[in-house]
Design a protein around this motif. Structure first.
Motif, PDB file in Angstrom:
ATOM      1  N   LYS A 151       0.993  -0.975   0.047  1.00 45.38           N
ATOM      2  CA  LYS A 151      -0.140  -0.222  -0.262  1.00 45.38           C
ATOM      3  C   LYS A 151       1.124   1.668   0.256  1.00 45.38           C
ATOM      4  N   HIS A 152       2.076   1.708   0.737  1.00 47.71           N
ATOM      5  CA  HIS A 152       2.306   2.527   0.740  1.00 47.71           C
ATOM      6  C   HIS A 152       3.789   2.535   0.000  1.00 47.71           C
ATOM      7  N   SER A 154       6.520   2.714  -3.573  1.00 44.28           N
ATOM      8  CA  SER A 154       6.349   2.969  -4.921  1.00 44.28           C
ATOM      9  C   SER A 154       7.072   2.704  -6.044  1.00 44.28           C
ATOM     10  N   LEU A 329       3.765   2.453   8.046  1.00 39.48           N
ATOM     11  CA  LEU A 329       3.693   3.134   6.785  1.00 39.48           C
ATOM     12  C   LEU A 329       4.730   2.899   5.656  1.00 39.48           C
ATOM     13  N   ASP A 330       6.073   2.531   6.445  1.00 38.01           N
ATOM     14  CA  ASP A 330       7.101   1.943   5.104  1.00 38.01           C
ATOM     15  C   ASP A 330       7.556   3.429   5.752  1.00 38.01           C
ATOM     16  N   GLU A 332       8.079   5.374   3.306  1.00 35.58           N
ATOM     17  CA  GLU A 332       8.250   6.712   1.968  1.00 35.58           C
ATOM     18  C   GLU A 332       6.131   7.232   2.242  1.00 35.58           C
ATOM     19  N   GLY A 333       5.537   5.994   3.271  1.00 32.05           N
ATOM     20  CA  GLY A 333       4.405   6.024   3.661  1.00 32.05           C
ATOM     21  C   GLY A 333       4.146   7.574   4.916  1.00 32.05           C
ATOM     22  N   ASN A 376      -5.711   8.603   9.937  1.00 36.33           N
ATOM     23  CA  ASN A 376      -5.135   9.874   9.224  1.00 36.33           C
ATOM     24  C   ASN A 376      -6.260  10.782   9.813  1.00 36.33           C
ATOM     25  N   LYS A 386       2.405   8.530  14.336  1.00 36.35           N
ATOM     26  CA  LYS A 386       3.131   7.852  13.667  1.00 36.35           C
ATOM     27  C   LYS A 386       4.649   7.936  13.384  1.00 36.35           C
TER      28      LYS A 386
END
Ligand SMILES: O=P(O)(O)O[C@@H]1[C@@H](OP(=O)(O)O)[C@H](OP(=O)(O)O)[C@H](O)[C@H](OP(=O)(O)O)[C@H]1OP(=O)(O)O
Ligand SMILES: Nc1ncnc2c1ncn2[C@@H]1O[C@H](COP(=O)(O)OP(=O)(O)OP(=O)(O)O)[C@@H](O)[C@H]1O
Length: 488
Positions: A151-152, A154, A329-330, A332-333, A376, A386
């Motif tokens: 999901k998070h 690229s 979220l990694d 990136e997230g 969120n 987070k």
């Protein structure tokens, strides 16, 4: 420890990482962990003595109030801040300098603040009664044991190949290590004995900064940084042999090296799967199947002969993995939330204290990250929670486990007397008392997050450029992992 009678001759160099240098007492099971800072600042320390004291107190608080609650008190030794005479620290720094590895000398030991963290020496455990045979302590820096959610991220590759395996390509390309390690954290964290065995075998083959063995407090096996040579496996086997003198149902002084290594790894797997001193009740880690495999691991999954129940929920690996997985979220997230917090702090600088960006690391900090809303809602509180979770996860991804193996006294008597009675008894694996501790639980700075994003991008692009195009192992096929393994 009498702080006014400190003598540098009572201490010796023990080891170091990127940000601290550790010395051990020659008689008492204690270490001092001293801060380091860049060598170019050696004349001009980057912080005052009070700031250094505060930094170390923050480390103690973070470990005892936050990480200990997430990882389990039984694994944690938070230590205490001590004030040392400056002359002692200066002499100590001169004394240890020649033992320091060259590649760590871009940083110098802090000789100005007189502050250090005093901890139990986890390589000299005093479990049970004192024994003749020194304990074996194995240090493992396991790194991140799961793949991020699609999901998070690229780049699809991040959901298939774990960060450690990708990072290996980057480290070799940049000359940090000469050879890639075929250790994969997903195998170690799998809870499957075959995969764990396989992972540890590869840690032994190429330890880098992920694996060390201590005997009686002395490091007897580790990677020699910058060296082309592999560490001396024969010397390790020589040290291990007396601890593993039985095989094929017999006490036997002609045990093969392969059997010694096998037994050693098996005992280590047992220790990592044990409850670490709890009541032994085990709830299997049911999510394990979903975490799956890393495509770069050279473990041949078709060879799995025994299904896995996953990690026992009170094992040290389970607790570390659960804490690592607070990174939901990694990077990136997470990064946009970091930017939101950064912007908020620019607009309202006083909020830094209320939001506990640099601590204090107390119960309120723990509550902030534990009570984070699941969705969120756009609030700065959500973004901060987070970010706090991510930083805690980073600490868990960078900590080390120290497993202490103390030969049980009955076993020792057997080893010493080589009793014929023992030779006739049925085989049982070598008897050790285990304990596991977790070290290096420092908070990661808030402003290290942009660096994380940049590093992540570099690692992924390097992997896609080089590693992703290569066969899984340059010279090896997926390995047959059953050869060394005998089921329990
Ligand atoms: O970023 P990584 O994954 O390379 O981890 C760093 C470690 O590198 P590694 O890959 O384990 O060799 C690095 O270890 P080495 O210096 O390579 O032994 C540090 O542990 C560093 O932590 P800190 O910045 O000193 O608090 C670690 O940095 P953080 O990202 O945990 O801050
Ligand atoms: N309490 C302890 N008992 C025994 N040895 C220890 C202890 N704490 C640290 N060490 C040894 O010192 C080494 C360096 O310590 P540590 O990992 O805490 O340093 P660091 O600079 O924080 O590492 P990093 O590079 O991960 O930032 C460890 O790898 C370990 O071998």
């Amino acid at each position: 420890m009498e702080l006014d009678k400190m003598d540098e001759n009572d201490w010796k160099y023990h080891g170091e990482g990127n940000k601290s240098l550790v010395v051990s007492h020659v008689q008492h099971p204690r270490v001092l962990r001293l801060l380091k800072y860049p060598a170019e600042d050696s004349e001009n320390p980057p912080q005052t003595a009070e700031q250094a004291y505060r930094q170390i107190q923050n480390i103690v608080d973070f470990s005892s109030n936050v990480m200990s609650s997430l990882l389990g008190e039984k694994f944690i030794h938070s230590g205490e801040v001590v004030k040392l005479p400056l002359e002692f620290v200066r002499q100590l720094s001169i004394k240890v300098q020649h033992q320091r590895p060259a590649w760590r000398c871009d940083k110098v030991m802090d000789i100005y603040s007189g502050c250090a963290l005093c901890l139990p020496n986890l390589t000299s455990p005093a479990l049970h009664q004192p024994t003749h045979t020194p304990p074996l302590c194995i240090e493992i820096k396991p790194k991140c044991g799961f793949l991020p959610s699609p999901k998070h991220v690229s780049k699809d590759i991040k959901t298939k190949v774990c960060r450690y395996c990708m990072h290996q390509h980057y480290k070799v390309a940049n000359g940090k290590w000469k050879r890639r390690s075929f250790y994969c954290p997903l195998d170690l964290f799998s809870g499957n004995r075959q995969r764990m065995h396989f992972a540890i075998r590869h840690l032994i083959e190429e330890p880098q900064n992920n694996f060390k063995v201590f005997k009686g407090g002395q490091c007897i096996y580790s990677s020699k940084e910058g060296s082309d040579e592999s560490p001396d496996m024969n010397s390790l086997l020589h040290h291990l042999r007396p601890y593993f003198l039985h095989t094929n149902n017999r006490m036997n002084s002609h045990v093969t090296s392969k059997a010694v290594l096998n037994d050693f790894i098996q005992v280590l797997v047992n220790a990592l799967l044990s409850s670490g001193g709890g009541d032994g009740s085990v709830v299997a880690d049911r999510q394990a199947e979903g975490r799956g495999f890393c495509e770069a691991s050279i473990f041949n999954k078709e060879r799995i002969r025994h299904g896995s129940r996953g990690l026992p929920s009170d094992s040290v690996l389970f607790r570390i993995l659960q804490t690592q997985m607070l990174d939901t979220l990694d990077i990136e997230g997470l990064y946009p939330l970091y930017r939101q917090v950064e912007q908020h702090l620019q607009d309202f600088p006083k909020e830094r204290t209320r939001l506990q960006i640099e601590g204090p690391y107390n119960e309120a900090f723990l509550e902030k990250l534990q009570k984070c809303p699941s969705e969120n809602d756009g609030s700065v509180e959500y973004a901060v929670a987070k970010v706090h979770q991510y930083r805690v996860a980073m600490t868990a991804k960078d900590c080390s486990i120290m497993v202490a193996l103390v030969p049980s006294s009955e076993e020792e008597e057997d080893n010493e007397s080589l009793s014929s009675q023992r030779q006739l008894r049925d085989f049982r694996p070598p008897a050790f008392s285990y304990s596991a501790s977790i070290l290096d639980l420092d908070p990661k700075p808030f402003d290290s997050i942009p660096r994380q994003l940049r590093l992540d991008q570099k690692i992924v692009s390097c992997y896609l450029r080089t590693g992703g195009a290569l066969p899984k192992g340059p010279v090896r096929e997926k390995e047959d992992c059953t050869l060394l393994f005998h089921p329990m």
